[in-house]
Enzyme design. Structure first.
Site, mmCIF file in Angstrom:
data_model
loop_
_atom_site.group_PDB
_atom_site.id
_atom_site.type_symbol
_atom_site.label_atom_id
_atom_site.label_comp_id
_atom_site.label_asym_id
_atom_site.label_seq_id
_atom_site.Cartn_x
_atom_site.Cartn_y
_atom_site.Cartn_z
ATOM 1 N N GLY A 31 0.830 -1.197 0.000
ATOM 2 C CA GLY A 31 0.000 0.000 0.000
ATOM 3 C C GLY A 31 0.864 1.246 0.000
ATOM 4 O O GLY A 31 1.616 1.468 0.940
ATOM 5 N N SER A 32 0.798 2.067 -1.040
ATOM 6 C CA SER A 32 1.758 3.152 -1.173
ATOM 7 C C SER A 32 1.350 4.099 -2.296
ATOM 8 O O SER A 32 0.197 4.175 -2.658
ATOM 9 C CB SER A 32 3.136 2.555 -1.439
#
Length: 232
Positions: free
Chosen positions: A189-190
């Site tokens: 997640g980024s």
């Protein structure tokens, strides 16, 4: 096309970076299942999610040097002027920044937004704030690629997020890279920021869903150089 080819084309490949994690999730599932059937099913769901997270689908990238494609799957979270991270050596002036936010269900393979020569790769440690926040660009851990493209200098910056704790980059400074070519990934997640010269015209809006290697983020004018060969 044979039956085997049909079966192979049905399943999305898994990137080798995910093998150790998938194996660990699978082993933990078997271990927990020995004590509880409920924990077994929870572990099985998490293992399936891990497999899904590390999927590495093929993409059809437009071959046109006037175009800038998305470096990641996700949602466009920002479009507008911003100063690039100073470690990239791009000066203190504003460039056009387009940000793509990836959640834990997005495909996390990162792809080059343009073709060209990688002149610089810089990694910086930092915080792990929510990657959707604007200040994540300057405060979070990040890894930036500077690409000398036919339309000028462009940067792609991998930014760690609230859950992400590992940025992976396979590219090397001094090498060439093709538009849509895989260069890294981020767990779990980024966000990826693309910094473009002022003459790049954005073709996306905040909230739009982007597909890495396919969605056109921006476009340059007719002076762009046409590619001689396709690089995939």
């Amino acid at each position: 096309m044979t039956l085997l080819d049909t079966i192979k084309n049905t399943f999305v490949p898994i990137h080798r970076e995910g093998y150790p994690f998938i194996a660990a999730f699978g082993a933990a599932t078997l271990f927990l299942g020995y004590f509880s059937s409920i924990l077994f099913w929870v572990g099985l769901i998490l293992t399936a999610w891990c497999i899904y997270f590390y999927r590495d689908p093929e993409r059809v990238t437009p071959v046109d040097d006037r175009l800038v494609v998305s470096p990641a799957d996700g949602v466009i979270s920002a479009v507008g002027p911003a100063v690039p991270p100073r470690e990239l050596g791009l000066g203190a002036g504003e460039m056009t920044r387009i940000s793509v936010f990836m959640n834990v269900f997005s495909c996390h393979i990162n792809r080059a937004p343009v073709r060209g020569r990688i002149t610089r790769i810089e990694h910086r440690p930092g915080k792990f704030l929510n990657a959707e926040l604007d200040k994540a660009s300057s405060e979070n851990e990040r890894n930036g690629l500077v690409i000398d493209s036919p339309n000028g200098t462009i940067a792609a910056v991998q930014i760690a997020g609230l859950v992400a704790r590992r940025i992976v980059c396979w590219a090397e400074a001094g090498g060439s890279i093709g538009i849509g070519e895989r260069f890294g990934l981020i767990r779990f997640g980024s966000r990826v920021d693309v910094f473009l010269p002022a003459n790049a015209v954005p073709r996306v809006a905040v909230g739009q869903t982007a597909v890495g290697g396919e969605t056109v983020l921006a476009e340059f004018g007719g002076a762009a150089v046409a590619p001689l060969v396709r690089i995939s």
